[in-house]
Design an enzyme around this catalytic site. Structure first.
Site, PDB file in Angstrom:
ATOM      1  CB  CYS A 259      -0.896  -0.014   1.244  1.00  0.00           C
ATOM      2  SG  CYS A 259      -1.680   1.568   1.612  1.00  0.00           S
ATOM      3  CB  CYS A 262       1.075   1.243   4.364  1.00  0.00           C
ATOM      4  SG  CYS A 262      -0.703   1.001   4.615  1.00  0.00           S
TER       5      CYS A 262
END
Length: 340
Positions: A259, A262
Site C-alpha cells: 500500500c 503505508c
C-alpha cells in the site's frame, strides 16, 4: 508501483512542482493523468503547496537504505493531506513485511536472549510497530458505506494494550527519539528553515527552540536514553556495524510494502529512526555544533514527524488505555461467566 489495485495513485503533473525543485522529469505528462481505481483511504494525496525548502546539505545516512542524495525517483507530498490512518492494507501481504523485519533483523542468539545492543534494536522496531498500530486504531474506517471514521478501541486492545511489553517498547522508542532530538538541539536550532514564507519560517524556528530547550521537559526527563552504555568492549565496533546493516535491511524492506500510503509513512518513520540512530551513534558527545553531524532536509522532516507520531501514540494510550482495559476486562469476565 503498487501490487494492489486499491493502493494506486496519480503522479503530480510537472506544473504542480515548485520551480526550485524541478529537474529533468520523464514521468506522466499533464495530459496523461488517468488514475486507476482505488479506495480514497489508501491513496496518497500529492497536492503541493508553494512553500520551498532551500539550503540543506545532501548527505547519505549510513543507517538507512535509501540514497538521500539521489532525487531522480523521489516525489513530493504534503503529509498533512496524507494522515497516518487505516488504509485497508492487511492480511498475508502486510504480515509478511513485519515477519521479515523481525525474523531477518532481530534474531535471538542460541541461548534465546538478545545482547543489550540487539535488544535495543528489537525494542525500537517493536515500539514503532506499536505506534503504527495505535494510529490505525485511532483513525479507523468504521463504516465504509457512510465513510464514517473513528476509534477502534477493540483493535487498540488486541494489537497493543493486551501486550504490556509492546506498550513499554512504545515508551522506550519515544524516549530514544526524544534523546536524539535533545542531543541535536544546537544543530536543529541553527538549521535553516527557509520555505520562502518569512512568517512561517520564524514560527518554525521558534517552535524548534521551544521543543529542544523546553525547561519542563529537561527537568522531567534530563536524559531520556543513555547511548554511552552501548558498543563497549572489543566487539563494540563489529557489533555496531552488524546492527547498522540490519537496520539498513529494515529500511530496504519498507519498499516491499504494497500500500503506497503505508509505504509513505513506513519509510518516513524508519528514516526518522535511522536519523535518531545517526545522531546518537555517529557523534561521541553532546556538543554537536563543532562536529561533523550533517542532516539532510528529509532527515529533519522525518525525525520531527516520528517524534510527533510517537508522542501522539503515547498520549492516546495514556488517555484511552485505562478505559479500554476496563471495558475489555468486563467483556472477558462476562464471556467467562457465560461459558461456565
Amino acid at each position: 508501483m503498487c501490487v494492489l489495485r486499491d493502493c494506486s495513485v496519480c503522479e503530480c503533473p510537472e506544473s504542480e512542482f515548485p520551480e526550485p525543485f524541478k529537474k529533468p522529469f520523464h514521468g506522466l505528462s499533464a495530459d496523461d493523468l488517468t488514475c486507476q481505481e482505488g479506495k480514497p483511504q489508501a491513496t496518497v494525496d500529492r497536492t503541493l503547496d508553494n512553500k520551498v525548502f532551500r539550503g540543506w546539505i545532501e548527505v547519505d545516512n549510513p543507517w538507512t537504505y535509501d540514497d538521500e542524495t539521489d532525487n531522480a525517483e523521489m516525489t513530493y507530498v504534503n503529509l498533512q493531506l496524507n494522515p497516518e490512518r487505516y488504509t485497508g492494507y492487511a492480511g498475508p501481504s502486510a504480515r509478511r513485511i513485519w515477519e521479515a523485519i523481525y525474523a531477518e533483523n532481530c534474531p535471538k542468539d542460541p541461548s534465546g536472549e538478545f545482547c543489550q545492543e540487539k535488544r535495543v534494536l528489537y525494542k525500537l522496531i517493536s515500539g514503532l510497530h506499536s505506534s503504527i498500530s495505535i494510529h490505525i486504531a485511532s483513525d479507523y474506517l468504521l463504516d465504509e458505506a457512510n465513510n464514517l471514521w473513528g476509534e477502534n478501541l477493540g483493535l487498540l486492545y488486541d494489537r497493543v494494550l493486551r501486550h504490556p511489553e509492546r506498550v513499554r517498547n512504545l515508551y522506550f522508542t519515544f524516549l530514544f527519539v526524544l534523546r536524539a532530538v535533545t542531543k541535536a538541539a544546537d544543530y536543529l536550532e541553527q538549521a535553516e528553515y527557509n520555505t520562502g514564507n518569512m512568517e512561517e519560517d520564524l514560527k518554525t524556528q521558534s517552535l524548534v527552540r521551544q521543543l529542544v530547550y523546553n525547561p519542563q521537559l529537561q527537568i522531567a526527563c534530563p536524559l531520556p536514553f543513555d547511548e554511552a552504555k552501548l558498543w563497549q568492549g572489543e566487539s563494540g565496533p563489529e557489533l555496531k556495524q552488524q546492527i547498522q546493516q540490519q537496520f539498513r535491511n529494515i529500511s530496504a524492506l519498507m519498499d516491499c510494502v504494497g500500500c503506497e500510503k503505508c509505504r509513505l509513512w513506513g519509510k518516513l518513520q524508519v528514516l526518522g529512526l535511522g536519523t535518531a540512530l545517526k545522531i546518537l551513534f555517529s557523534v561521541d558527545n553532546d556538543n554537536l555544533t563543532n562536529q561533523q553531524l550533517q542532516l539532510h532536509r528529509n532527515e529533519v522532516i522525518a525525525l520531527a514527524n516520528l517524534l510527533n507520531r510517537l508522542s501522539e501514540s503515547v498520549k492516546f494510550v495514556h488517555e484511552k488505555g485505562p478505559y479500554v482495559e476496563r471495558i475489555m476486562e468486563k467483556r472477558i469476565s462476562s464471556y467467562a461467566s457465560k461459558s461456565s
